[in-house]
Each structure stands twice: as structure tokens, then as C-alpha cells.
Scaffold this motif. Structure first.
Motif, mmCIF file in Angstrom:
data_model
loop_
_atom_site.group_PDB
_atom_site.id
_atom_site.type_symbol
_atom_site.label_atom_id
_atom_site.label_comp_id
_atom_site.label_asym_id
_atom_site.label_seq_id
_atom_site.Cartn_x
_atom_site.Cartn_y
_atom_site.Cartn_z
ATOM 1 N N ARG A 119 -58.746 55.039 -39.306
ATOM 2 C CA ARG A 119 -59.619 55.787 -38.392
ATOM 3 C C ARG A 119 -58.789 56.664 -37.443
ATOM 4 O O ARG A 119 -59.118 57.834 -37.225
ATOM 5 C CB ARG A 119 -60.478 54.802 -37.596
ATOM 6 N N ILE A 120 -57.713 56.108 -36.909
ATOM 7 C CA ILE A 120 -56.840 56.874 -36.006
ATOM 8 C C ILE A 120 -56.207 58.041 -36.749
ATOM 9 O O ILE A 120 -56.137 59.161 -36.228
ATOM 10 C CB ILE A 120 -55.758 55.962 -35.392
ATOM 11 N N TRP A 121 -55.733 57.803 -37.991
ATOM 12 C CA TRP A 121 -55.115 58.875 -38.788
ATOM 13 C C TRP A 121 -56.093 60.030 -38.978
ATOM 14 O O TRP A 121 -55.736 61.201 -38.813
ATOM 15 C CB TRP A 121 -54.667 58.330 -40.143
ATOM 16 N N LYS A 122 -57.339 59.707 -39.297
ATOM 17 C CA LYS A 122 -58.339 60.754 -39.520
ATOM 18 C C LYS A 122 -58.636 61.522 -38.227
ATOM 19 O O LYS A 122 -58.784 62.745 -38.246
ATOM 20 C CB LYS A 122 -59.619 60.146 -40.095
ATOM 21 N N GLN A 123 -58.669 60.808 -37.109
ATOM 22 C CA GLN A 123 -58.894 61.472 -35.825
ATOM 23 C C GLN A 123 -57.735 62.399 -35.483
ATOM 24 O O GLN A 123 -57.942 63.532 -35.024
ATOM 25 C CB GLN A 123 -59.079 60.425 -34.725
ATOM 26 N N GLN A 124 -56.518 61.937 -35.717
ATOM 27 C CA GLN A 124 -55.340 62.739 -35.391
ATOM 28 C C GLN A 124 -55.212 63.974 -36.283
ATOM 29 O O GLN A 124 -54.610 64.966 -35.886
ATOM 30 C CB GLN A 124 -54.082 61.877 -35.477
ATOM 31 N N HIS A 125 -55.793 63.901 -37.484
ATOM 32 C CA HIS A 125 -55.745 65.041 -38.400
ATOM 33 C C HIS A 125 -57.073 65.806 -38.436
ATOM 34 O O HIS A 125 -57.297 66.628 -39.327
ATOM 35 C CB HIS A 125 -55.379 64.571 -39.811
ATOM 36 N N LEU A 126 -57.930 65.522 -37.447
ATOM 37 C CA LEU A 126 -59.214 66.215 -37.304
ATOM 38 C C LEU A 126 -60.066 66.097 -38.569
ATOM 39 O O LEU A 126 -60.698 67.052 -39.015
ATOM 40 C CB LEU A 126 -58.980 67.696 -36.947
#
Length: 275
Positions: A155-162
Motif C-alpha cells: 500500500r505504501i509503495w503504491k502511494q509513493q508511486h501515485l
């Protein structure tokens, strides 16, 4: 500490230089790993050294060589075999072939803010506590806690990569699929057209989609994966340059030598001497 449930293995250990020796890493070489690193530590991943600026998690496949450089004792390595976790998970996004473990775009460091770091450390502490128990539910509890770390990190990875919005899930799955295809076929398929054909799109559209998460082009990503494997074979095996070239589907070892030298600035034999 290592726990075994039939053929299933799960363990955790301190990853500081003071507590870790070479033989320990060799014993768990074939394990999949999650590494928690506090800020201001240094770590060596394959052939690069990284200064950790903020608390983070690193997701490590068995082939990746990772070693501590500096640390303060807060580093924790969770490790497990495929029998423990991967065959139990049917959700592709949080499985062992998810974006965190098949990421050819970047080394998958997940940077954590203070709240996220505290959350992850709490889960790690629960894992340590669970490792001390001999309860009949210990195996399942450890698996749940591990999945929680992978799920939160995805979830964090997806948020950081928009890429966190619902309408972008197809993009995430496409990137995961491309990454997985490169990992599966880089030894035999060397061109962007090869992967575009497997994904049923044009090479141009493939470049646009990869541009969402990487400054590198698809061609760069494929080349970099071939070079990384070449370095691993040169540094960690006794194979000749000709044998390495052949294993990577280069019939002409002279061409492979030119390819390696052009992309690294050093010949294969000179690189081997460094290690």
C-alpha cells in the motif's frame, strides 16, 4: 531464531555487523527476506552501497546478496521459505510474486515515516514475541503478521508511486506482470519488442507505461537485469566468461564482452578480479 513447521520455515535475526556472520547468511540463502533498517545505517545490496536516510523496509529475493555495512543494532531480518508463505497466498498483490518481490524498476526500499515505522516495528515485536511461544496457533499467527507487513508495504509503495487509486489497479498489475516477465525471460529475451509482444501492446506504449514508475526505458531495464546477473555470475561462480555469455543466450562471447564493458565501464575479467 528459526521455527520449523514440517517443511515450512520462518525466522528472524539481528542484521547488525556485530551479530551476523557470513555462515548465517549462507544458511538462509534460499529464503525470501524482509529487512527492517533504521535511518542512518548503511547496507550493501548486490554491488551497490546505500546510505539509509529514513527508516525503511527492503524486500529481498533469494538471489539478492545483501550485507550490513554499518548499523546500530535496530536492524531486523525476517526470513522464510516458499513453503511457509508463498504457496498459501492466492492474492497476487501480496504474494511472493507481487510487486515488492518482482521489482525490476528499482531496488524495493519502502521508506517509512515515523507513524508507519512505529506500526511496522510493533508488528515485528509481535513476531518476536510469537517466536517465543509454542502455541498450536503460532504458525498461522506468524503468517498473518508477515502478510500484514507485506500488505501495508504494498500500500505504501503504491502511494509513493501515485498508483493507489482504484482506477489505477490495472496499471499496478501491468507493471507487476512486466516485471515478472523480465525476471522470467531476461536470459533468453533481450529486446523491448519481445516483451511488448508478450504483453500484447506496442513497444511505444510499453515505454509510456513503464515511465509511470521508472526514469529508465524498458530497454534499460532489460539490459540492467542482464548486467546484474552477469555480475552475480562473475563474482559468485567459477564459470568462464564464455560460459556466462552462453547462459545468457549470447552465442558470441566477444559480443557479450563488448556489451558488458560498454554498460559497466569495465571488462568482465577486470570486474571479477575486484571480487
Amino acid at each position: 531464531m528459526l521455527k520449523e513447521f514440517s517443511y515450512k520455515q520462518f525466522g528472524n535475526l539481528s542484521f547488525s555487523q556485530q551479530c551476523l556472520d557470513e555462515s548465517t547468511l549462507i544458511k538462509i540463502d534460499d529464503h525470501i527476506k524482509v529487512l527492517f533498517l533504521p535511518k542512518e545505517t548503511k547496507v550493501h545490496v548486490d554491488f551497490q552501497e546505500f546510505q539509509i536516510e529514513t527508516d525503511c523496509l527492503l524486500f529481498i529475493n533469494p538471489k539478492v546478496i545483501v550485507k550490513p555495512v554499518t548499523g546500530f543494532g535496530g536492524e531486523v531480518l525476517l526470513h522464510f521459505n516458499r513453503d511457509f508463505y508463498c504457496i498459501e497466498i492466492h492474492d497476487q498483490e501480496v504474494a511472493c510474486d507481487g510487486i515488492l518481490y518482482n521489482n525490476v524498476f528499482e531496488i524495493p526500499f519502502i521508506k517509512l515515516d515515523e507513524s508507519q515505522s512505529a506500526d511496522i516495528q510493533n508488528i515485528i515485536n509481535e513476531i518476536k514475541s510469537e517466536m517465543e511461544d509454542e502455541d498450536s496457533n503460532t504458525e498461522e499467527m506468524l503468517r498473518i503478521l508477515l502478510k500484514l507487513i507485506i500488505l501495508k508495504s504494498t500500500r505504501i509503495w503504491k502511494q509513493q508511486h501515485l498508483l493507489a487509486e482504484k482506477d489505477q489497479q490495472s496499471d499496478v498489475q501491468f507493471l507487476r506482470k512486466f516485471s515478472k516477465l523480465v525476471e522470467q525471460h531476461y536470459k533468453t529475451h533481450h529486446t523491448v519488442a519481445d516483451y511488448a509482444e508478450m504483453l500484447f501492446i506496442t513497444p511505444k506504449n510499453l515505454g509510456k507505461k513503464i515511465g509511470m514508475v521508472s526514469k529508465d526505458t524498458p530497454n534499460d531495464i532489460i539490459k540492467n537485469r542482464i548486467i546484474l546477473e552477469s555480475k552475480r555470475l562473475l563474482a559468485h561462480t567459477a564459470l568462464t566468461v564464455k560460459e556466462i555469455a552462453f547462459s545468457l543466450n549470447y552465442d558470441d562471447d566477444a559480443y557479450f564482452i563488448r556489451f558488458f564493458t560498454k554498460n559497466t565501464g569495465i571488462s568482465p575479467l577486470s570486474f571479477r578480479k575486484q571480487f
